[in-house]
Design a protein around this motif. Structure first.
Motif, mmCIF file in Angstrom:
data_model
loop_
_atom_site.group_PDB
_atom_site.id
_atom_site.type_symbol
_atom_site.label_atom_id
_atom_site.label_comp_id
_atom_site.label_asym_id
_atom_site.label_seq_id
_atom_site.Cartn_x
_atom_site.Cartn_y
_atom_site.Cartn_z
ATOM 1 N N ALA A 1 0.823 -1.212 0.000
ATOM 2 C CA ALA A 1 0.000 0.000 0.000
ATOM 3 C C ALA A 1 0.861 1.268 0.000
ATOM 4 C CB ALA A 1 -0.928 0.000 1.205
ATOM 5 N N ALA A 2 2.099 1.158 -0.440
ATOM 6 C CA ALA A 2 2.969 2.332 -0.481
ATOM 7 C C ALA A 2 2.576 3.262 -1.626
ATOM 8 C CB ALA A 2 4.424 1.894 -0.655
ATOM 9 N N ASP A 3 2.732 4.556 -1.408
ATOM 10 C CA ASP A 3 2.584 5.537 -2.478
ATOM 11 C C ASP A 3 3.879 5.516 -3.296
ATOM 12 O OD1 ASP A 3 3.297 8.363 -3.521
ATOM 13 O OD2 ASP A 3 1.140 8.506 -3.151
ATOM 14 N N PRO A 4 3.799 5.236 -4.611
ATOM 15 C CA PRO A 4 5.029 5.055 -5.400
ATOM 16 C C PRO A 4 5.954 6.269 -5.393
ATOM 17 C CG PRO A 4 3.117 4.223 -6.612
ATOM 18 C CD PRO A 4 2.589 4.939 -5.410
ATOM 19 N N GLU A 5 5.412 7.457 -5.477
ATOM 20 C CA GLU A 5 6.263 8.646 -5.504
ATOM 21 C C GLU A 5 6.903 8.921 -4.155
ATOM 22 O OE1 GLU A 5 7.392 10.270 -8.153
ATOM 23 O OE2 GLU A 5 6.347 8.633 -9.155
ATOM 24 N N LYS A 6 6.150 8.689 -3.086
ATOM 25 C CA LYS A 6 6.744 8.823 -1.752
ATOM 26 C C LYS A 6 7.885 7.834 -1.588
ATOM 27 C CE LYS A 6 2.604 10.374 0.760
ATOM 28 N NZ LYS A 6 1.626 10.007 1.811
ATOM 29 N N ALA A 7 7.652 6.605 -2.054
ATOM 30 C CA ALA A 7 8.674 5.568 -1.921
ATOM 31 C C ALA A 7 9.959 5.988 -2.644
ATOM 32 C CB ALA A 7 8.159 4.237 -2.461
ATOM 33 N N ARG A 8 9.831 6.474 -3.851
ATOM 34 C CA ARG A 8 11.023 6.856 -4.627
ATOM 35 C C ARG A 8 11.771 8.001 -3.947
ATOM 36 N NH1 ARG A 8 9.608 6.946 -11.034
ATOM 37 N NH2 ARG A 8 11.887 7.149 -11.117
ATOM 38 N N ARG A 9 11.034 8.996 -3.495
ATOM 39 C CA ARG A 9 11.657 10.178 -2.888
ATOM 40 C C ARG A 9 12.345 9.814 -1.571
ATOM 41 N NH1 ARG A 9 7.481 12.959 -3.256
ATOM 42 N NH2 ARG A 9 6.682 12.900 -1.117
ATOM 43 N N VAL A 10 11.641 9.056 -0.732
ATOM 44 C CA VAL A 10 12.171 8.712 0.587
ATOM 45 C C VAL A 10 13.385 7.797 0.478
ATOM 46 C CG1 VAL A 10 11.668 7.413 2.695
ATOM 47 C CG2 VAL A 10 10.028 9.100 1.852
ATOM 48 N N ILE A 11 13.298 6.775 -0.353
ATOM 49 C CA ILE A 11 14.387 5.792 -0.454
ATOM 50 C C ILE A 11 15.654 6.445 -0.990
ATOM 51 C CG2 ILE A 11 15.141 3.717 -1.695
ATOM 52 C CD1 ILE A 11 12.157 2.793 -1.491
ATOM 53 N N LEU A 12 15.536 7.260 -2.020
ATOM 54 C CA LEU A 12 16.722 7.895 -2.600
ATOM 55 C C LEU A 12 17.406 8.791 -1.578
ATOM 56 C CD1 LEU A 12 18.352 8.104 -5.224
ATOM 57 C CD2 LEU A 12 16.996 10.136 -5.797
ATOM 58 N N ASN A 13 16.619 9.569 -0.840
ATOM 59 C CA ASN A 13 17.207 10.447 0.170
ATOM 60 C C ASN A 13 17.803 9.644 1.316
ATOM 61 O OD1 ASN A 13 16.610 12.141 2.941
ATOM 62 N ND2 ASN A 13 17.275 13.476 1.272
ATOM 63 N N ALA A 14 17.108 8.600 1.749
ATOM 64 C CA ALA A 14 17.551 7.807 2.894
ATOM 65 C C ALA A 14 18.889 7.136 2.641
ATOM 66 C CB ALA A 14 16.501 6.768 3.253
ATOM 67 N N LYS A 15 19.160 6.797 1.378
ATOM 68 C CA LYS A 15 20.427 6.142 1.062
ATOM 69 C C LYS A 15 21.509 7.125 0.653
ATOM 70 C CE LYS A 15 23.355 3.682 1.144
ATOM 71 N NZ LYS A 15 23.834 2.687 2.107
ATOM 72 N N THR A 16 21.161 8.151 -0.138
ATOM 73 C CA THR A 16 22.205 8.919 -0.823
ATOM 74 C C THR A 16 22.522 10.281 -0.224
ATOM 75 O OG1 THR A 16 20.670 9.972 -2.399
ATOM 76 C CG2 THR A 16 21.581 7.806 -2.998
ATOM 77 N N ARG A 17 21.661 10.834 0.638
ATOM 78 C CA ARG A 17 21.948 12.180 1.158
ATOM 79 C C ARG A 17 23.335 12.207 1.801
ATOM 80 N NH1 ARG A 17 21.889 13.975 6.187
ATOM 81 N NH2 ARG A 17 22.001 16.247 6.494
ATOM 82 N N ARG A 18 23.569 11.317 2.743
ATOM 83 C CA ARG A 18 24.906 11.093 3.301
ATOM 84 C C ARG A 18 24.998 9.608 3.625
ATOM 85 N NH1 ARG A 18 27.161 15.091 7.790
ATOM 86 N NH2 ARG A 18 29.054 13.927 7.225
ATOM 87 N N THR A 19 25.859 8.906 2.915
ATOM 88 C CA THR A 19 25.917 7.453 3.082
ATOM 89 C C THR A 19 26.672 7.042 4.338
ATOM 90 O OG1 THR A 19 27.920 7.321 1.730
ATOM 91 C CG2 THR A 19 25.814 7.072 0.592
ATOM 92 N N GLY A 20 27.471 7.940 4.912
ATOM 93 C CA GLY A 20 28.337 7.564 6.018
ATOM 94 C C GLY A 20 27.785 7.832 7.398
ATOM 95 N N ILE A 21 26.500 8.155 7.515
ATOM 96 C CA ILE A 21 25.928 8.404 8.842
ATOM 97 C C ILE A 21 25.083 7.204 9.265
ATOM 98 C CG2 ILE A 21 25.944 10.897 8.478
ATOM 99 C CD1 ILE A 21 22.919 10.781 8.113
#
Length: 421
Positions: free
Chosen positions: A241-261
């Motif tokens: 039941a995930a919203d596809p656009e929310k999923a894309r936005r959240v996942i990309l930020n969660a992994k790539t904003r800063r990978t070392g934290i």
């Protein structure tokens, strides 16, 4: 002083000075503590050129040693990151003083009036690795809570930490507080860590802030109580039941904003029903952003996905790598996280309230999230100004450890000549 003194004797002197400072800090006024923090913040900004110069030397040495890109990112200071430290100190200063706050108050038929009030813990030992900003965050939070701090930074950040620490001492001096309230261990020698772990007469609690090997050593060897900051094996579960656009936005930020934290996503769990209906465009997003996606058998057919091995489940990469697999609904995700997680931070992406409630109820991570980037797993983002770490244990402090979490409490009992029958 580095490497030229008797470590055992020096650490005992540091501990004794910290204990004396802690006794004075326990009754320091809120105004004094806040003045010290504000003055330290100004010193950080005024002396930013010195701090960045020291950091550049640390970075040069780290590159020569072949340290990974993710670790270099943790070590690097920029003017923007110095500004963030300044803002963090000012935010901590602006918070209410936790010391002396009444947590509960009641009367007894015997004539007793009882209050439970917050009190400083005493002396906090903080052992951290490459992130020099921890010097400012940890020192400021300990001070706000009326504790003395003994800080032992990593060898990679030695010069940066010394430059930042000098600004904290400026703040203490401006507020007429003991300069031993925030001390930085003046050596790279790892024997200093061993000394700290056994200083039960001088240190009340140790907070390790670093990788798995550091935390494991602290937990194995410490005679002093420990607030454990374990690995951030952070999962994101994409529900049917995930919203596809929310999923894309959240996942990309969660992994790539800063990978070392520690709040960076390390494992992606996808509901099989979602994948069969909508695919996984967020995986293509990650690959396009330079992330190596290590997938299970079902996901290896996707372009760019490489095979995951058994060692990829339950792994903290702190790099541009993420593991991914299909699971059978929310219960499959819960089962995987219980087996491989570190009780740090886990997230569900769903529009189904019942699924979110089940995820929140049946997992016991220190931080559970819904439809938000796990990069928000941070004391500053929680409104604490900064954090000394994310505690993953279950006793005393849990989750982001701010000033309030660096206090204990005592009972104040008053009466009017009451005696017990």
């Amino acid at each position: 002083m580095d490497g030229t003194f008797d470590i055992k004797a020096e650490m005992r002197d540091i501990g004794a000075a910290a204990r004396a400072a802690a006794r004075e800090l326990a009754y320091a006024s809120s105004e004094q503590k806040d003045m010290a923090l504000s003055a330290a913040a100004q010193a950080l900004w005024d002396r930013r050129a010195e701090i960045l110069e020291a950091n550049a030397a640390d970075m040069e040495d780290a590159r020569a040693k072949g340290i990974s890109g993710a670790m270099l990112d943790r070590l690097e200071l920029t003017e923007g990151r110095v500004r963030a430290m300044v803002e963090g100190l000012r935010a901590i200063a602006a918070q209410p003083d936790p010391v002396g706050a009444v947590l509960a108050e009641w009367d007894r038929p015997s004539g007793l009036h009882i209050r439970r009030v917050r009190t400083p813990i005493g002396v906090i030992g903080v052992i951290f690795e490459s992130r020099p900003n921890v010097t400012a965050d940890a020192g400021a939070l300990c001070l706000k809570a009326g504790n003395a701090a003994i800080l032992r930074g990593g060898s990679e950040s030695f010069r940066s930490a010394r430059a930042i620490h000098a600004c904290l001492v400026d703040g203490l001096r401006a507020a007429a507080l003991p300069q031993a309230a925030i001390q930085l261990v003046p050596t790279r020698d790892r024997a200093a860590v061993g000394e700290m772990l056994g200083m039960v007469e001088h240190i009340d609690v140790i907070v390790p802030r670093g990788g798995k090997s550091l935390v494991a050593r602290v937990q194995a060897e410490a005679r002093v109580p420990v607030f454990a900051h374990l690995e951030g094996i952070v999962h994101i579960y994409v529900d049917r039941a995930a919203d596809p656009e929310k999923a894309r936005r959240v996942i990309l930020n969660a992994k790539t904003r800063r990978t070392g934290i520690c709040g960076a996503a390390e494992c992606l769990l996808i509901d099989r029903a979602y994948f069969e209906a909508a695919g996984a465009p967020f995986i293509a997003d990650l690959i396009a952003a330079g992330v190596e996606v290590r997938g299970d058998d079902s996901l290896q057919a996707l372009p760019g996905v490489v095979p995951a091995g058994a060692e990829d489940w339950g792994r903290e990469y702190l790099d541009s790598i993420i593991a991914a697999r299909l699971v059978e609904g929310v219960d499959g995700a819960i089962e995987h996280i219980r087996r491989y997680g570190s009780n740090h931070t886990d997230c569900v992406i769903t529009e189904d309230d019942a699924v979110a409630a089940r995820f929140f109820e049946r997992l016991d991570s220190a931080i559970l999230m819904r439809n938000v980037s796990t990069q928000f797993a941070d004391g500053g983002e929680f409104g604490m100004g900064a954090e000394i770490g994310i505690a993953t244990g279950k006793l005393h402090a849990r989750g982001p450890v701010g000033a309030e979490q660096l206090t204990s409490f005592k009972y104040l009992v008053e009466g009017d000549g009451a005696i017990r029958a």
